[in-house]
Write an enzyme that holds these catalytic residues in place. Structure first.
Site, PDB file in Angstrom:
ATOM      1  N   ASN A  86       0.867  -1.179   0.000  1.00 36.48           N
ATOM      2  CA  ASN A  86       0.000   0.000   0.000  1.00 36.48           C
ATOM      3  C   ASN A  86       0.903   1.227   0.000  1.00 36.48           C
ATOM      4  O   ASN A  86       1.470   1.594   1.025  1.00 36.48           O
ATOM      5  CB  ASN A  86      -0.899  -0.014   1.241  1.00 36.48           C
ATOM      6  CG  ASN A  86      -1.820   1.189   1.303  1.00 36.48           C
ATOM      7  OD1 ASN A  86      -1.945   1.954   0.342  1.00 36.48           O
ATOM      8  ND2 ASN A  86      -2.484   1.364   2.436  1.00 36.48           N
ATOM      9  N   TRP A  87       1.043   1.827  -1.169  1.00 39.47           N
ATOM     10  CA  TRP A  87       1.938   2.975  -1.306  1.00 39.47           C
ATOM     11  C   TRP A  87       1.371   4.222  -0.648  1.00 39.47           C
ATOM     12  O   TRP A  87       2.100   5.196  -0.461  1.00 39.47           O
ATOM     13  CB  TRP A  87       2.200   3.258  -2.787  1.00 39.47           C
ATOM     14  CG  TRP A  87       3.024   2.228  -3.494  1.00 39.47           C
ATOM     15  CD1 TRP A  87       3.477   1.037  -2.996  1.00 39.47           C
ATOM     16  CD2 TRP A  87       3.498   2.297  -4.842  1.00 39.47           C
ATOM     17  NE1 TRP A  87       4.191   0.359  -3.951  1.00 39.47           N
ATOM     18  CE2 TRP A  87       4.221   1.122  -5.099  1.00 39.47           C
ATOM     19  CE3 TRP A  87       3.371   3.245  -5.860  1.00 39.47           C
ATOM     20  CZ2 TRP A  87       4.832   0.865  -6.332  1.00 39.47           C
ATOM     21  CZ3 TRP A  87       3.966   2.989  -7.089  1.00 39.47           C
ATOM     22  CH2 TRP A  87       4.687   1.811  -7.317  1.00 39.47           C
ATOM     23  N   LYS A  88       0.080   4.236  -0.361  1.00 37.80           N
ATOM     24  CA  LYS A  88      -0.585   5.387   0.238  1.00 37.80           C
ATOM     25  C   LYS A  88      -0.357   6.638  -0.630  1.00 37.80           C
ATOM     26  O   LYS A  88      -0.268   6.539  -1.851  1.00 37.80           O
ATOM     27  CB  LYS A  88      -0.143   5.569   1.686  1.00 37.80           C
ATOM     28  CG  LYS A  88      -0.367   4.304   2.525  1.00 37.80           C
ATOM     29  CD  LYS A  88      -0.169   4.519   4.006  1.00 37.80           C
ATOM     30  CE  LYS A  88      -0.399   3.219   4.746  1.00 37.80           C
ATOM     31  NZ  LYS A  88      -0.315   3.393   6.218  1.00 37.80           N
ATOM     32  N   HIS A 144      -9.664   0.907   4.955  1.00 31.76           N
ATOM     33  CA  HIS A 144      -8.425   1.170   5.691  1.00 31.76           C
ATOM     34  C   HIS A 144      -8.709   2.155   6.818  1.00 31.76           C
ATOM     35  O   HIS A 144      -9.522   3.067   6.674  1.00 31.76           O
ATOM     36  CB  HIS A 144      -7.366   1.732   4.745  1.00 31.76           C
ATOM     37  CG  HIS A 144      -5.992   1.727   5.311  1.00 31.76           C
ATOM     38  ND1 HIS A 144      -5.561   2.669   6.218  1.00 31.76           N
ATOM     39  CD2 HIS A 144      -4.933   0.876   5.126  1.00 31.76           C
ATOM     40  CE1 HIS A 144      -4.310   2.405   6.567  1.00 31.76           C
ATOM     41  NE2 HIS A 144      -3.909   1.329   5.912  1.00 31.76           N
ATOM     42  N   GLU A 170      -7.191   4.616   7.920  1.00 27.92           N
ATOM     43  CA  GLU A 170      -6.981   6.028   7.579  1.00 27.92           C
ATOM     44  C   GLU A 170      -8.200   6.596   6.855  1.00 27.92           C
ATOM     45  O   GLU A 170      -8.564   7.762   7.051  1.00 27.92           O
ATOM     46  CB  GLU A 170      -5.712   6.173   6.736  1.00 27.92           C
ATOM     47  CG  GLU A 170      -4.452   5.862   7.534  1.00 27.92           C
ATOM     48  CD  GLU A 170      -3.255   5.499   6.678  1.00 27.92           C
ATOM     49  OE1 GLU A 170      -2.207   5.206   7.274  1.00 27.92           O
ATOM     50  OE2 GLU A 170      -3.367   5.498   5.438  1.00 27.92           O
ATOM     51  N   GLU A 215      -5.648  -4.956  10.570  1.00 24.33           N
ATOM     52  CA  GLU A 215      -4.626  -3.939  10.807  1.00 24.33           C
ATOM     53  C   GLU A 215      -4.910  -3.251  12.139  1.00 24.33           C
ATOM     54  O   GLU A 215      -5.786  -2.396  12.215  1.00 24.33           O
ATOM     55  CB  GLU A 215      -4.605  -2.923   9.664  1.00 24.33           C
ATOM     56  CG  GLU A 215      -5.979  -2.532   9.122  1.00 24.33           C
ATOM     57  CD  GLU A 215      -6.015  -1.149   8.512  1.00 24.33           C
ATOM     58  OE1 GLU A 215      -4.977  -0.686   8.054  1.00 24.33           O
ATOM     59  OE2 GLU A 215      -7.092  -0.530   8.529  1.00 24.33           O
ATOM     60  N   GLY A 261       2.244   2.292  10.870  1.00 26.27           N
ATOM     61  CA  GLY A 261       3.183   3.383  10.689  1.00 26.27           C
ATOM     62  C   GLY A 261       3.852   3.850  11.964  1.00 26.27           C
ATOM     63  O   GLY A 261       4.516   4.883  11.984  1.00 26.27           O
ATOM     64  N   SER A 278       3.047  -2.335  10.411  1.00 25.62           N
ATOM     65  CA  SER A 278       4.502  -2.354  10.634  1.00 25.62           C
ATOM     66  C   SER A 278       5.108  -3.734  10.404  1.00 25.62           C
ATOM     67  O   SER A 278       6.028  -4.144  11.112  1.00 25.62           O
ATOM     68  CB  SER A 278       4.838  -1.830  12.031  1.00 25.62           C
ATOM     69  OG  SER A 278       4.423  -0.486  12.184  1.00 25.62           O
ATOM     70  N   GLY A 327       2.828  -1.373   4.309  1.00 20.53           N
ATOM     71  CA  GLY A 327       2.882   0.060   4.065  1.00 20.53           C
ATOM     72  C   GLY A 327       4.272   0.514   3.679  1.00 20.53           C
ATOM     73  O   GLY A 327       4.713   0.348   2.545  1.00 20.53           O
TER      74      GLY A 327
END
Length: 252
Positions: free
Chosen positions: A9-11, A97, A99, A169, A175, A215, A236
């Site tokens: 997941n490059w975000k 997700h 976020e 998650e 992160g 992580s 991530g």
């Protein structure tokens, strides 16, 4: 046999040119040295999807969007529909997700629409669930995650549910550099599989790939992936580093 899946997941990272260069590097190391029995997915920004698809060997690397709209089409400025995602050649969509839930107020009602549209367009949802630190500290993580699933993907038919991938998650480990212990991750994924079995039966539960996200790194991936119920990772930061991403792919 459940699929082993490592999804990056490059975000909101990389310019288009940087993304193409990263995709080229990932493609090279995966084709040369990547475990062939692992399904590799790159979750890239909308702006990158078509260029990344043109860059990688799509027989070996799948490309995913990181989201899609909750509506099929219409006057929704700035949104990208599931059918638009499908038209790019993308095969997966990351949904739910933490976020997106936290920063963009995505509710179960919104996510149900997104899941339905994703499935209608023949895309595979990678559906995220997980608890914040306060819930974990109160030891209410199982009830919290169960409710997340009951309000969303557990409303699907057996046929549709069998088409999705679940990603657990823990929000407190995304992160932060803090990873759930191997025991914590395995316990939660085993619990998720058990409630899938209660809802849909053992056959579907045993066929559902459940990923760990939070992580996950080259240092801990092998220990995590050795667990009975952990079928891979939603990665991530490490997915932005080709050699680290490869190490995770090869960690089984």
């Amino acid at each position: 046999m459940r699929k082993k899946i490592v999804a990056g997941n490059w975000k909101c990272n990389t310019s288009l040119q940087e993304g193409v260069e990263l995709a080229q590097a990932v493609n090279s190391v995966v084709l040369e040295r990547g475990a062939e029995d692992v399904t590799v997915v790159l979750g890239v920004p909308f702006t990158h999807i078509t260029k990344v698809i043109d860059t990688v060997n799509t027989d070996r690397i799948n490309v995913s969007s990181q989201n899609c709209a909750a509506e099929a089409k219409g006057a929704f400025t700035g949104e990208v529909s599931a059918s638009m995602v499908k038209s790019t050649g993308s095969t997966h969509v990351i949904l739910g997700h933490s976020e997106r839930r936290e920063y963009y107020n995505e509710t179960s009602e919104i996510l149900n629409k997104k899941v339905a549209l994703t499935l209608e367009n023949g895309l595979t949802p990678i559906y995220c669930c997980g608890e914040p630190l306060t819930i974990r500290e109160a030891n209410n993580q199982n009830d919290f995650v169960k409710q997340q699933l009951e309000e969303t993907v557990f409303t699907l038919s057996s046929e549709d549910f069998s088409k999705i991938v679940i990603a657990y998650e823990p929000i407190w480990a995304i992160g932060t550099g803090v990873t759930a212990s191997t025991e914590q991750a395995q316990d939660m994924l085993a619990y998720i599989r058990s409630i899938i079995a209660e809802k849909y039966g053992n056959e579907i539960a045993e066929a559902t790939s459940i990923l760990y996200g939070g992580s996950c790194s080259p240092k801990n991936a092998a220990e995590l992936f050795a667990q009975k119920d952990i079928d891979g990772g939603l990665i991530g930061g490490a997915s932005l580093k080709p050699e680290d991403f490869l190490a995770i792919i090869n960690a089984y």
